[in-house]
Design a protein around this motif. Structure first.
Motif, PDB file in Angstrom:
ATOM      1  N   UNK A  12       4.540  15.703  -8.377  1.00  0.00           N
ATOM      2  CA  UNK A  12       5.145  15.399  -7.100  1.00  0.00           C
ATOM      3  C   UNK A  12       3.741  14.710  -6.228  1.00  0.00           C
ATOM      4  N   UNK A  13       2.724  15.608  -6.465  1.00  0.00           N
ATOM      5  CA  UNK A  13       1.514  15.081  -5.835  1.00  0.00           C
ATOM      6  C   UNK A  13       1.110  13.941  -6.128  1.00  0.00           C
ATOM      7  N   UNK A  14       1.038  13.422  -7.556  1.00  0.00           N
ATOM      8  CA  UNK A  14       0.724  12.407  -7.888  1.00  0.00           C
ATOM      9  C   UNK A  14       1.778  11.050  -7.284  1.00  0.00           C
ATOM     10  N   UNK A  15       2.877  11.289  -7.148  1.00  0.00           N
ATOM     11  CA  UNK A  15       3.899  10.255  -6.661  1.00  0.00           C
ATOM     12  C   UNK A  15       3.620  10.189  -5.038  1.00  0.00           C
ATOM     13  N   UNK A  16       2.782  11.089  -4.539  1.00  0.00           N
ATOM     14  CA  UNK A  16       2.490  10.629  -3.114  1.00  0.00           C
ATOM     15  C   UNK A  16       1.108  10.167  -2.660  1.00  0.00           C
ATOM     16  N   UNK A  17       0.329  10.505  -3.547  1.00  0.00           N
ATOM     17  CA  UNK A  17      -1.280  10.173  -3.358  1.00  0.00           C
ATOM     18  C   UNK A  17      -1.857   8.908  -4.036  1.00  0.00           C
TER      19      UNK A  17
ATOM     20  N   UNK B 275       2.933   3.181 -10.332  1.00  0.00           N
ATOM     21  CA  UNK B 275       2.887   4.587 -10.949  1.00  0.00           C
ATOM     22  C   UNK B 275       3.359   5.534 -10.063  1.00  0.00           C
ATOM     23  N   UNK B 276       3.365   5.393  -9.019  1.00  0.00           N
ATOM     24  CA  UNK B 276       3.753   6.233  -7.873  1.00  0.00           C
ATOM     25  C   UNK B 276       5.255   6.495  -8.065  1.00  0.00           C
ATOM     26  N   UNK B 277       5.968   5.327  -8.090  1.00  0.00           N
ATOM     27  CA  UNK B 277       7.443   5.116  -8.038  1.00  0.00           C
ATOM     28  C   UNK B 277       7.808   5.893  -9.366  1.00  0.00           C
ATOM     29  N   UNK B 278       7.166   5.679 -10.306  1.00  0.00           N
ATOM     30  CA  UNK B 278       7.491   6.008 -11.700  1.00  0.00           C
ATOM     31  C   UNK B 278       7.231   7.745 -11.707  1.00  0.00           C
ATOM     32  N   UNK B 279       6.456   8.188 -11.245  1.00  0.00           N
ATOM     33  CA  UNK B 279       6.302   9.626 -11.293  1.00  0.00           C
ATOM     34  C   UNK B 279       7.132  10.141 -10.069  1.00  0.00           C
ATOM     35  N   UNK B 280       7.252   9.612  -9.040  1.00  0.00           N
ATOM     36  CA  UNK B 280       8.633   9.983  -7.962  1.00  0.00           C
ATOM     37  C   UNK B 280       9.659  10.081  -8.599  1.00  0.00           C
ATOM     38  N   UNK B 281      10.038   9.418  -9.484  1.00  0.00           N
ATOM     39  CA  UNK B 281      11.340   9.540 -10.296  1.00  0.00           C
ATOM     40  C   UNK B 281      11.510  10.934 -10.994  1.00  0.00           C
TER      41      UNK B 281
ATOM     42  N   UNK C 127      -6.369   8.081 -13.739  1.00  0.00           N
ATOM     43  CA  UNK C 127      -6.646   8.719 -12.396  1.00  0.00           C
ATOM     44  C   UNK C 127      -5.564   9.729 -12.199  1.00  0.00           C
ATOM     45  N   UNK C 128      -4.356   9.290 -12.571  1.00  0.00           N
ATOM     46  CA  UNK C 128      -3.101  10.094 -12.154  1.00  0.00           C
ATOM     47  C   UNK C 128      -3.316  11.291 -13.111  1.00  0.00           C
ATOM     48  N   UNK C 129      -3.810  11.137 -14.309  1.00  0.00           N
ATOM     49  CA  UNK C 129      -3.836  12.328 -15.089  1.00  0.00           C
ATOM     50  C   UNK C 129      -5.051  13.384 -14.545  1.00  0.00           C
ATOM     51  N   UNK C 130      -5.964  12.762 -14.251  1.00  0.00           N
ATOM     52  CA  UNK C 130      -7.002  13.826 -13.597  1.00  0.00           C
ATOM     53  C   UNK C 130      -6.738  14.339 -12.269  1.00  0.00           C
ATOM     54  N   UNK C 131      -5.820  13.618 -11.613  1.00  0.00           N
ATOM     55  CA  UNK C 131      -5.399  14.300 -10.284  1.00  0.00           C
ATOM     56  C   UNK C 131      -4.468  15.571 -10.756  1.00  0.00           C
TER      57      UNK C 131
ATOM     58  N   UNK D  71       0.789  -1.152  -0.056  1.00  0.00           N
ATOM     59  CA  UNK D  71       0.057  -0.012  -0.084  1.00  0.00           C
ATOM     60  C   UNK D  71       0.714   1.192   0.065  1.00  0.00           C
ATOM     61  N   UNK D  72       1.975   1.211   0.542  1.00  0.00           N
ATOM     62  CA  UNK D  72       2.916   2.256   0.637  1.00  0.00           C
ATOM     63  C   UNK D  72       4.028   2.190  -0.743  1.00  0.00           C
ATOM     64  N   UNK D  73       4.159   3.146  -1.435  1.00  0.00           N
ATOM     65  CA  UNK D  73       4.933   2.942  -2.389  1.00  0.00           C
ATOM     66  C   UNK D  73       6.426   2.917  -1.927  1.00  0.00           C
ATOM     67  N   UNK D  74       6.968   2.004  -2.947  1.00  0.00           N
ATOM     68  CA  UNK D  74       8.418   1.772  -2.570  1.00  0.00           C
ATOM     69  C   UNK D  74       9.289   3.207  -2.515  1.00  0.00           C
ATOM     70  N   UNK D  75       9.259   3.973  -3.161  1.00  0.00           N
ATOM     71  CA  UNK D  75      10.069   4.997  -3.042  1.00  0.00           C
ATOM     72  C   UNK D  75       9.942   5.740  -2.167  1.00  0.00           C
ATOM     73  N   UNK D  76       8.660   6.095  -1.397  1.00  0.00           N
ATOM     74  CA  UNK D  76       8.469   6.739  -0.007  1.00  0.00           C
ATOM     75  C   UNK D  76       8.847   5.911   1.067  1.00  0.00           C
ATOM     76  N   UNK D  77       8.747   4.458   1.253  1.00  0.00           N
ATOM     77  CA  UNK D  77       9.325   3.681   2.118  1.00  0.00           C
ATOM     78  C   UNK D  77      10.699   3.787   2.158  1.00  0.00           C
TER      79      UNK D  77
END
Length: 322
Positions: free
Chosen positions: A173-178, A183-189, A153-157, A38-44
């Motif tokens: 950055x918001x997409x990478x966290x929410x 996809x969160x880690x990809x946008x986090x990069x 969903x990411x594009x709409x966010x 549930x927690x994306x790998x980059x944030x962990x």
């Protein structure tokens, strides 16, 4: 002709190989590497105290290492799928795992079967390579399917973030966290690369080419054109989100329509094998009179080739691009 348990043993060893690879993967990288986390790998990784630059370097290395190693013998067949799956194992580690699993399979076959040594060696190598290939391919399919579902969903966010006044880099950055992985880690990069000075349009294009996804190419082109010529990016992305959702619905509809043909091909190829197994169980000596006929073995090969060709032809006929 006596019913042999050796094919069952081969199947159990192949399944054990796949389970062993998954176990090694989770032990080496922890639960965060799982797509179900549930927690994306980059944030962990950031929460564990790693620096932002260190995390970016590690994730980029994992996502680019496989295509750079296509010159390794036999690995070229695996590189594209390993890259899409973002396998954290290095190419060398995957090759070593193939070798270790081949040894494991050889020991299992030596204990459970009386097959000739040469055949056991060949089968063990096939199980080692095939098990890793099957595992990586299933990881890639699952990850790409999840990215396709998450992208609208990411594009709409991003659209909502832009409309309330955030810059596009903040929307990324918001997409990478929410949203959740993958996809969160990809946008986090992309967010980290943007913070260190890389052009966002170029980073999106690189991600689209690496994942080989048409919808991501649309996103990168839209962002690049807006950067060069201006315009209301929120409206552009809003329209893009609708297009992506429409394509996704169409893809699902095509998949539903072609499902009957796909399963018909699988059934027509599997039913003769099922009948063969049923005959061998009910009457083990059914083929004794023709077993020594010179055409028996060649006919078996011809039937196997035709059944395999049936699967390939049905897959080609139902592989409709959307």
């Amino acid at each position: 002709m006596q019913l042999s348990s050796e094919p069952v043993i081969y199947g159990f060893i192949f399944i054990a190989v796949i389970v062993l690879v998954e176990g090694l993967y989770l032990v080496a990288f922890g639960k965060s590497i799982s797509l179900n986390s549930r927690v994306n790998r980059r944030l962990e990784m950031l929460d564990k105290g790693a620096g932002r630059e260190q995390v970016l370097e590690q994730l980029r290395k994992e996502m680019q290492q496989h295509m750079k190693s296509r010159s390794i013998p036999l690995y070229s067949l695996l590189a594209d799928r390993a890259q899409k799956a973002a396998i954290a194992f290095t190419p060398r580690q995957l090759v070593m795992i193939m070798g270790g699993l081949a040894v494991f399979a050889f020991i299992g076959l030596s204990i459970g079967t009386e097959t000739d040594v040469v055949l056991r060696v060949v089968a063990s190598i096939g199980i080692g390579i095939g098990g890793v290939f099957f595992w990586v391919n299933s990881k890639a399919k699952k990850r790409m399917s999840m990215i396709e579902e998450q992208l609208p969903d990411a594009v709409e966010l991003m659209v909502r973030s832009l409309r309330v006044g955030h810059p596009f880099s903040s929307a990324i950055s918001i997409v990478s966290k929410e949203i959740e992985d993958p996809l969160a880690t990809e946008f986090g990069i992309i967010a980290d690369e943007s913070a260190y000075g890389r052009d966002i349009g170029e980073a999106l294009k690189d991600m689209a080419e690496r994942l080989d996804m048409q919808d991501l190419r649309f996103l990168s082109v839209a962002v690049t054109i807006q950067q060069q010529s201006g315009g209301n990016l929120a409206e552009i992305l809003s329209g893009l989100a609708k297009v992506i959702r429409a394509r996704f619905r169409l893809f699902r509809r095509v998949k539903a329509i072609t499902a009957e043909a796909q399963w018909s091909g699988k059934f027509l190829s599997g039913f003769p094998l099922f009948c063969l197994g049923a005959i061998m169980v009910n009457d083990p000596g059914y083929y004794d009179e023709v077993l020594d006929h010179p055409y028996f073995i060649p006919a078996c090969f011809v039937v196997g080739i035709l059944l395999g060709a049936n699967l390939i032809v049905m897959r080609v006929l139902t592989n409709i691009k959307v």
